[in-house]
Scaffold this motif. Structure first.
Motif, PDB file in Angstrom:
ATOM      1  N   MET A   1       0.845  -1.199   0.000  1.00  0.00           N
ATOM      2  CA  MET A   1       0.000   0.000   0.000  1.00  0.00           C
ATOM      3  C   MET A   1       0.885   1.256   0.000  1.00  0.00           C
ATOM      4  O   MET A   1       1.819   1.364   0.785  1.00  0.00           O
ATOM      5  CB  MET A   1      -0.887  -0.019   1.262  1.00  0.00           C
ATOM      6  N   SER A   2       0.621   2.190  -0.868  1.00  0.00           N
ATOM      7  CA  SER A   2       1.441   3.402  -0.886  1.00  0.00           C
ATOM      8  C   SER A   2       0.815   4.489  -0.011  1.00  0.00           C
ATOM      9  O   SER A   2      -0.399   4.609   0.076  1.00  0.00           O
ATOM     10  CB  SER A   2       1.606   3.912  -2.316  1.00  0.00           C
ATOM     11  N   MET A   3       1.694   5.222   0.629  1.00  0.00           N
ATOM     12  CA  MET A   3       1.222   6.315   1.482  1.00  0.00           C
ATOM     13  C   MET A   3       1.394   7.635   0.738  1.00  0.00           C
ATOM     14  O   MET A   3       2.366   7.827   0.033  1.00  0.00           O
ATOM     15  CB  MET A   3       2.059   6.369   2.766  1.00  0.00           C
ATOM     16  N   GLU A   4       0.461   8.543   0.937  1.00  0.00           N
ATOM     17  CA  GLU A   4       0.641   9.883   0.389  1.00  0.00           C
ATOM     18  C   GLU A   4       1.806  10.533   1.133  1.00  0.00           C
ATOM     19  O   GLU A   4       2.016  10.271   2.313  1.00  0.00           O
ATOM     20  CB  GLU A   4      -0.626  10.733   0.638  1.00  0.00           C
TER      21      GLU A   4
ATOM     22  N   LYS B   1       2.791  22.431  12.406  1.00  0.00           N
ATOM     23  CA  LYS B   1       2.307  21.622  13.526  1.00  0.00           C
ATOM     24  C   LYS B   1       2.300  20.133  13.201  1.00  0.00           C
ATOM     25  O   LYS B   1       1.313  19.420  13.437  1.00  0.00           O
ATOM     26  CB  LYS B   1       0.901  22.066  13.955  1.00  0.00           C
ATOM     27  N   GLY B   2       3.380  19.676  12.596  1.00  0.00           N
ATOM     28  CA  GLY B   2       3.517  18.254  12.304  1.00  0.00           C
ATOM     29  C   GLY B   2       2.736  17.760  11.094  1.00  0.00           C
ATOM     30  O   GLY B   2       2.814  16.589  10.742  1.00  0.00           O
ATOM     31  N   GLU B   3       1.989  18.641  10.459  1.00  0.00           N
ATOM     32  CA  GLU B   3       1.238  18.242   9.263  1.00  0.00           C
ATOM     33  C   GLU B   3       2.024  18.654   8.013  1.00  0.00           C
ATOM     34  O   GLU B   3       2.505  19.781   7.924  1.00  0.00           O
ATOM     35  CB  GLU B   3      -0.120  18.964   9.211  1.00  0.00           C
ATOM     36  N   LYS B   4       2.103  17.722   7.077  1.00  0.00           N
ATOM     37  CA  LYS B   4       2.757  18.045   5.802  1.00  0.00           C
ATOM     38  C   LYS B   4       1.713  18.592   4.824  1.00  0.00           C
ATOM     39  O   LYS B   4       0.739  17.930   4.494  1.00  0.00           O
ATOM     40  CB  LYS B   4       3.389  16.789   5.202  1.00  0.00           C
ATOM     41  N   ILE B   5       1.957  19.816   4.403  1.00  0.00           N
ATOM     42  CA  ILE B   5       0.985  20.484   3.542  1.00  0.00           C
ATOM     43  C   ILE B   5       1.617  20.767   2.188  1.00  0.00           C
ATOM     44  O   ILE B   5       2.605  21.492   2.083  1.00  0.00           O
ATOM     45  CB  ILE B   5       0.526  21.808   4.177  1.00  0.00           C
ATOM     46  N   LYS B   6       1.033  20.144   1.191  1.00  0.00           N
ATOM     47  CA  LYS B   6       1.553  20.334  -0.162  1.00  0.00           C
ATOM     48  C   LYS B   6       0.793  21.479  -0.824  1.00  0.00           C
ATOM     49  O   LYS B   6      -0.438  21.445  -0.930  1.00  0.00           O
ATOM     50  CB  LYS B   6       1.350  19.037  -0.939  1.00  0.00           C
TER      51      LYS B   6
END
Ligand code: GDP
Ligand code: MG
Length: 174
Positions: free
Chosen positions: A1-4, A54-59
């Protein structure tokens, strides 16, 4: 399974008159440079930059309107999926400020209702040539429910803040 490789993906679109510094703002933020001379054209539709808040990866997928700045030539497809709009004018160019209502009509017509719009007054490094006062711009932004920020793509003033504040706002409303 690939993760974003990201937690959020947002599309940000820059609009505003030609010459106000949209391409330079995008370049400053995504590549950390100020293009010399007039050669600011990116030549691609969008640039990507991933930020962490805050630890979230935002593209962030940032769309620049290269050479399509005339009203009504940027059509619905361009605005439709935008999560945020950066409406830019040049503080040394009264004309670019006076065109803002025209841009707002386009936004109203084409963008989705939830879009977040930030008004940006660029080129604050040219303070001695300022034609639009900060107060006037702030009042206009407030009357239209927009955030307002002044930047210099050249001096890298407030550019990071512009995109990071926008990303923060986008997560908080996601
Ligand atoms: P666009 O047409 O909105 O994409 O504008 P550009 O990014 O191509 O910039 C137009 C012109 O303004 C270029 O000559 C840039 O070098 C200049 N410019 C852009 N941002 C700034 C800035 O913050 N300060 C100054 N002094 N010049 C800028
Ligand atoms: Mg451009």
């Amino acid at each position: 399974m690939s993760m974003e490789d990201y937690d959020f993906l947002f599309k940000i679109v820059l609009i505003g008159n030609a010459g106000v510094g949209k391409t330079c703002l995008v370049r400053r933020f995504t590549q950390g440079l100020f293009p010399p001379g007039q050669g600011a054209t990116i030549g691609v539709d969008f640039m990507i930059k991933t930020v962490e808040i805050k630890g979230e990866k935002i593209k962030l997928q940032i769309w620049d309107t290269a050479g399509q700045e005339r009203f009504r030539s940027i059509t619905q497809s361009y605005y439709r999926s935008a999560n945020a709009l950066i409406l830019t004018y040049d503080i040394t160019c009264e004309e670019s400020f006076r065109c803002l209502p025209e841009w707002l009509r386009e936004i109203e017509q084409y963008a989705n209702n939830e879009v977040i719009t930030v008004l940006v007054g660029n080129k604050i490094d040219l303070a001695e040539r300022r034609e639009v006062s900060q107060q006037r711009a702030e009042e206009f932004a407030e009357s239209q429910n927009m955030y307002y920020l002044e930047t210099s793509a050249k001096e890298s003033d407030n550019v990071e803040k512009l995109f990071l504040d926008l990303a923060c706002r986008l997560i908080s409303e996601a």
